[in-house]
Design a protein around this motif. Structure first.
Motif, PDB file in Angstrom:
ATOM      1  N   ARG A   1      36.407  20.561  69.010  1.00 34.08           N
ATOM      2  CA  ARG A   1      35.313  19.619  68.797  1.00 34.08           C
ATOM      3  C   ARG A   1      34.359  20.266  67.813  1.00 34.08           C
ATOM      4  N   THR A   2      34.139  19.584  66.694  1.00 33.07           N
ATOM      5  CA  THR A   2      33.268  20.128  65.651  1.00 33.07           C
ATOM      6  C   THR A   2      31.805  19.927  66.032  1.00 33.07           C
ATOM      7  N   ASP A   3      30.921  20.540  65.231  1.00 30.14           N
ATOM      8  CA  ASP A   3      29.481  20.376  65.462  1.00 30.14           C
ATOM      9  C   ASP A   3      29.036  18.941  65.202  1.00 30.14           C
ATOM     10  N   LEU A   4      29.800  18.205  64.396  1.00 39.62           N
ATOM     11  CA  LEU A   4      29.478  16.805  64.105  1.00 39.62           C
ATOM     12  C   LEU A   4      30.032  15.854  65.156  1.00 39.62           C
ATOM     13  N   GLY A   5      30.718  16.396  66.175  1.00 40.77           N
ATOM     14  CA  GLY A   5      31.268  15.580  67.247  1.00 40.77           C
ATOM     15  C   GLY A   5      32.679  15.077  66.994  1.00 40.77           C
ATOM     16  N   GLU A   6      33.288  15.506  65.914  1.00 45.76           N
ATOM     17  CA  GLU A   6      34.656  15.098  65.621  1.00 45.76           C
ATOM     18  C   GLU A   6      35.621  15.857  66.524  1.00 45.76           C
ATOM     19  N   ASN A   7      36.689  15.182  66.922  1.00 46.60           N
ATOM     20  CA  ASN A   7      37.739  15.819  67.714  1.00 46.60           C
ATOM     21  C   ASN A   7      38.920  16.106  66.794  1.00 46.60           C
ATOM     22  N   ILE A   8      39.365  17.361  66.776  1.00 48.99           N
ATOM     23  CA  ILE A   8      40.478  17.767  65.939  1.00 48.99           C
ATOM     24  C   ILE A   8      41.591  18.262  66.853  1.00 48.99           C
ATOM     25  N   THR A   9      42.807  17.787  66.597  1.00 46.55           N
ATOM     26  CA  THR A   9      43.985  18.220  67.337  1.00 46.55           C
ATOM     27  C   THR A   9      44.876  18.987  66.377  1.00 46.55           C
ATOM     28  N   ILE A  10      45.166  20.250  66.713  1.00 45.24           N
ATOM     29  CA  ILE A  10      45.975  21.093  65.838  1.00 45.24           C
ATOM     30  C   ILE A  10      47.172  21.608  66.634  1.00 45.24           C
TER      31      ILE A  10
ATOM     32  N   ILE B   1      41.301  29.566  59.397  1.00 47.76           N
ATOM     33  CA  ILE B   1      41.227  29.856  57.970  1.00 47.76           C
ATOM     34  C   ILE B   1      42.379  29.157  57.250  1.00 47.76           C
ATOM     35  N   ASP B   2      42.010  28.182  56.431  1.00 46.36           N
ATOM     36  CA  ASP B   2      42.980  27.408  55.668  1.00 46.36           C
ATOM     37  C   ASP B   2      42.327  27.028  54.348  1.00 46.36           C
ATOM     38  N   LYS B   3      43.065  27.158  53.255  1.00 50.60           N
ATOM     39  CA  LYS B   3      42.466  26.884  51.945  1.00 50.60           C
ATOM     40  C   LYS B   3      42.216  25.397  51.717  1.00 50.60           C
ATOM     41  N   ASP B   4      42.948  24.539  52.395  1.00 52.85           N
ATOM     42  CA  ASP B   4      42.805  23.104  52.184  1.00 52.85           C
ATOM     43  C   ASP B   4      41.822  22.421  53.140  1.00 52.85           C
ATOM     44  N   TYR B   5      41.685  22.964  54.338  1.00 55.62           N
ATOM     45  CA  TYR B   5      40.854  22.305  55.350  1.00 55.62           C
ATOM     46  C   TYR B   5      39.834  23.280  55.921  1.00 55.62           C
ATOM     47  N   ASN B   6      38.699  22.731  56.332  1.00 59.00           N
ATOM     48  CA  ASN B   6      37.677  23.522  56.990  1.00 59.00           C
ATOM     49  C   ASN B   6      37.660  23.129  58.466  1.00 59.00           C
ATOM     50  N   TRP B   7      38.511  23.777  59.229  1.00 58.10           N
ATOM     51  CA  TRP B   7      38.598  23.489  60.650  1.00 58.10           C
ATOM     52  C   TRP B   7      37.729  24.478  61.408  1.00 58.10           C
ATOM     53  N   THR B   8      36.550  24.046  61.796  1.00 56.55           N
ATOM     54  CA  THR B   8      35.638  24.877  62.571  1.00 56.55           C
ATOM     55  C   THR B   8      35.174  24.047  63.765  1.00 56.55           C
ATOM     56  N   GLY B   9      35.245  24.628  64.941  1.00 55.64           N
ATOM     57  CA  GLY B   9      34.802  23.898  66.112  1.00 55.64           C
ATOM     58  C   GLY B   9      34.955  24.708  67.378  1.00 55.64           C
ATOM     59  N   THR B  10      34.578  24.099  68.476  1.00 59.86           N
ATOM     60  CA  THR B  10      34.671  24.723  69.786  1.00 59.86           C
ATOM     61  C   THR B  10      35.993  24.313  70.422  1.00 59.86           C
TER      62      THR B  10
END
Length: 165
Positions: A141-150, A120-129
């Protein structure tokens, strides 16, 4: 003099035996905890290595004090080392906070590898597995196949919603 040598040797033996028993106890405790909570092997290794470092440092200090290093001299040496490390960690604060956050996530957070989460972040929509959780980062890994490193410290600072496990 001979009495001192025998006494120091016995105390050193007790410290080494305690070191070995502590390592075994921590190893089995972390293994049982991680299996019961379904935590990945790699995350367990990070926690074990941090625990081993603390135990080895404590044992080294105790052995040094046993063999005659004066406490005043030793405390001066340790405070000097800690001052240098403090400046280094202040310069790299994010590294220390990420490592600490990883330990907190290991023991106290219900998020596991394979869970679908929303940070939960007001600026970004970080949703994934959650793909992996390391000592410094959470990989999504998002549903669109993007890889996010946090960074793990950011994960603790934001609210997390577990969407499905």
């Amino acid at each position: 003099m001979k009495y001192n040598l025998i006494f120091n040797t016995i105390i050193s033996g007790i410290i080494v035996i305690t070191l070995i028993l502590s390592i075994q106890f921590i190893k089995s405790g972390v293994k049982k905890f991680s299996i019961s909570k379904g935590i990945d092997k790699n995350r367990r290794k990070v926690i074990l290595n941090a625990s081993y470092l603390c135990i080895y440092l404590l044992s080294g200090v105790l052995l040094a004090l046993t063999w005659g290093i004066k406490f005043n001299e030793f405390s001066l040496f340790i405070s000097s080392i800690l001052a240098v490390l403090g400046v280094g960690f202040f310069a790299q604060w994010s590294l220390l906070s990420n490592l600490t956050s990883s330990v907190i996530l290991f023991f106290y957070h219900p998020m596991r590898i394979g869970d679908k989460i929303k940070i939960i972040d007001k600026d970004y929509n970080w949703t994934g597995t959650v793909v992996d959780i390391t000592g410094f980062y959470v990989f999504l890994r998002t549903d669109l196949g993007e890889n996010i490193t946090i960074p793990t410290s950011l994960v603790l600072q934001r609210g997390i919603e577990i969407l499905k496990e």
